[in-house]
Design an enzyme around this catalytic site. Structure first.
Site, PDB file in Angstrom:
ATOM      1  CE  LYS A  91      -0.231  -0.238   5.021  1.00 36.62           C
ATOM      2  NZ  LYS A  91      -0.990  -0.762   6.167  1.00 36.62           N
ATOM      3  CE1 TYR A 113      14.765  30.809   6.833  1.00 38.29           C
ATOM      4  CE2 TYR A 113      14.930  28.488   6.259  1.00 38.29           C
ATOM      5  CZ  TYR A 113      14.728  29.800   5.880  1.00 38.29           C
ATOM      6  OH  TYR A 113      14.497  30.107   4.572  1.00 38.29           O
TER       7      TYR A 113
HETATM    8  C1  LIG Z   1      -0.252  -1.853   6.640  1.00 38.83           C
HETATM    9  C2  LIG Z   1      -0.899  -3.119   7.033  1.00 38.83           C
HETATM   10  C3  LIG Z   1      -0.138  -4.262   7.275  1.00 38.83           C
HETATM   11  C4  LIG Z   1       1.375  -4.248   7.278  1.00 38.83           C
HETATM   12  O1  LIG Z   1       1.821  -3.685   8.487  1.00 38.83           O
HETATM   13  P1  LIG Z   1       3.399  -3.550   8.802  1.00 38.83           P
HETATM   14  O2  LIG Z   1       3.420  -3.002  10.177  1.00 38.83           O
HETATM   15  O3  LIG Z   1       3.942  -2.592   7.800  1.00 38.83           O
HETATM   16  O4  LIG Z   1       3.969  -4.894   8.664  1.00 38.83           O
HETATM   17  C5  LIG Z   1      -0.803  -5.448   7.545  1.00 38.83           C
HETATM   18  N1  LIG Z   1      -2.148  -5.490   7.590  1.00 38.83           N
HETATM   19  C6  LIG Z   1      -2.916  -4.402   7.382  1.00 38.83           C
HETATM   20  C7  LIG Z   1      -4.393  -4.518   7.460  1.00 38.83           C
HETATM   21  C8  LIG Z   1      -2.325  -3.186   7.105  1.00 38.83           C
HETATM   22  O5  LIG Z   1      -3.094  -2.107   6.896  1.00 38.83           O
END
Ligand SMILES: *Cc1c(COP(=O)(O)O)cnc(C)c1O
Length: 362
Positions: free
Chosen positions: A35, A258
């Site tokens: 994702k 800054y």
């Molecule tokens: C993002 C996500 C994962 C992966 O999680 P990590 O902590 O990156 O391993 C697994 N399951 C769901 C439903 C997620 O949204």
């Protein structure tokens, strides 16, 4: 000349991390989570790096289309399922498996036009309290889905709230408690189960499940800031690299950048690095945050600006304009930068700015 900044994505590291996950999974199948543009690494590069995964899991339908166009023919799991009824057509066209987590999504399937069956995962809320059906509802949801000709129930899933704690009993909602609720939800239902994220997979003994869903570990960062990624056998997939574009010596008492946050205690060589928060580098990084200059780790000196950061070159006397700089990668763990900036490696990867050119290596 383009600005020297570049993100390098190491496909060999991605393959290595998937292999590490494969060993931890001990027979369980792997949804590699891609994702958010594969946590900033790019869908197309993830298809190359995670070609040996059993499936890819994501959220965005356009990204699912990109994965198919990039040549991924295996399973694709949509972790948040349908956003609107017309997404069923995309599930059919692209052969996607969809999580069903709400009554609204259930009704979309019940109202679906006739067509090929779509695979679904029923998501149960066992304590995360974001998405999913209550455990006591799951059997009825399963029954409603099982009688639809347009649906095939492929799995049952849940998500942990506290798997990054090494003590499985810890937290207001412990892993054990969530697992008990999930068991209750699934009782009597014959479908594959899918539970573990990276933390559950890498920090805890194997669970009774058929599929795991690691994300962050596959990119070589840690799911738990107390456990360096290297100690889990992981290799960083992303290197954010650039160069020094200026070097100057400031006198004792002079300040840099800054807010004049860094004040030189003695005459100090300051390197100016072509990377700033508009590239995705965290603006909250404090003085002392490690930056590798020509292979030597030196401390940040002065506030991060939009296009530049400044470093103290006392320990890198040979550094000059054009010297290579690594913001994160093999020399500077992304998790260390994240921790100092009050965030997590996940956020830094995902925040890599579109203006940074990305290249695949390995
Ligand atoms: C993002 C996500 C994962 C992966 O999680 P990590 O902590 O990156 O391993 C697994 N399951 C769901 C439903 C997620 O949204």
């Amino acid at each position: 000349m383009p600005r020297p900044i570049q993100a390098r994505i190491d496909l060999a590291a991605m393959r290595h991390n998937l292999e590490a996950a494969r060993r931890r999974a001990a027979g369980r199948r792997i949804w590699a989570v891609i994702k958010a543009n594969a946590y900033g690494h790019g869908i197309e590069r993830a298809v190359l790096g995670f070609g040996a995964a059993d499936g890819l899991a994501l959220i965005d339908f356009e990204e699912a289309r990109r994965a198919r166009r990039a040549g991924w023919n295996g399973p694709l799991l949509m972790l948040e399922g349908l956003f609107a009824p017309e997404d069923i057509a995309a599930c059919r066209e692209l052969d996607l498996t969809a999580v069903v987590h709400s009554e609204a999504q259930l009704r979309m399937f019940e109202a679906a036009p006739p067509g090929p069956a779509v695979g679904v995962y029923i998501k149960s809320n066992t304590g995360m309290n974001r998405l999913g059906f209550e455990p006591r509802e799951v059997a009825a949801v399963h029954a409603r889905l099982a009688r639809l000709p347009s649906v095939r129930v492929d799995g049952l899933s849940m998500h942990f709230a506290n798997s990054d704690r090494v003590d499985a009993a810890a937290g207001p909602v412990s892993m054990n408690e969530q697992l008990q609720r999930f068991d209750a939800a699934c009782r009597g239902l014959d479908a594959p189960r899918c539970i573990s994220n990276s933390a559950a997979l890498f920090l805890h003994p194997p669970l009774a499940e058929d599929w795991v869903r690691p994300g962050i570990a596959l990119y070589g960062a840690t799911p738990d800031s107390a456990r360096p990624a290297e100690s889990l056998g992981l290799r960083p997939a992303m290197t954010l690299a650039t160069e020094l574009i200026a070097v100057r010596t400031v006198a004792a008492g002079e300040a840099v950048g800054y807010g004049s946050r860094f004040v030189a205690q003695r005459a100090t060589r300051i390197g100016v690095v072509a990377c700033g928060y508009a590239d995705g580098y965290p603006r909250h990084a404090p003085d002392g945050t490690p930056v590798a200059v020509g292979g030597t780790v030196v401390p940040m000196a002065g506030r991060v600006s939009m296009d530049m950061i400044t470093v103290d070159l006392a320990d890198a006397p040979d550094a000059t304009v054009g010297t290579p700089v690594e913001l994160w990668g093999a020399q500077v763990p992304i998790d260390r930068v994240a921790q100092l900036a009050g965030t997590v490696g996940y956020e830094l990867m995902c925040a890599l700015a579109p203006r940074v050119p990305v290249v695949a290596v390995g």
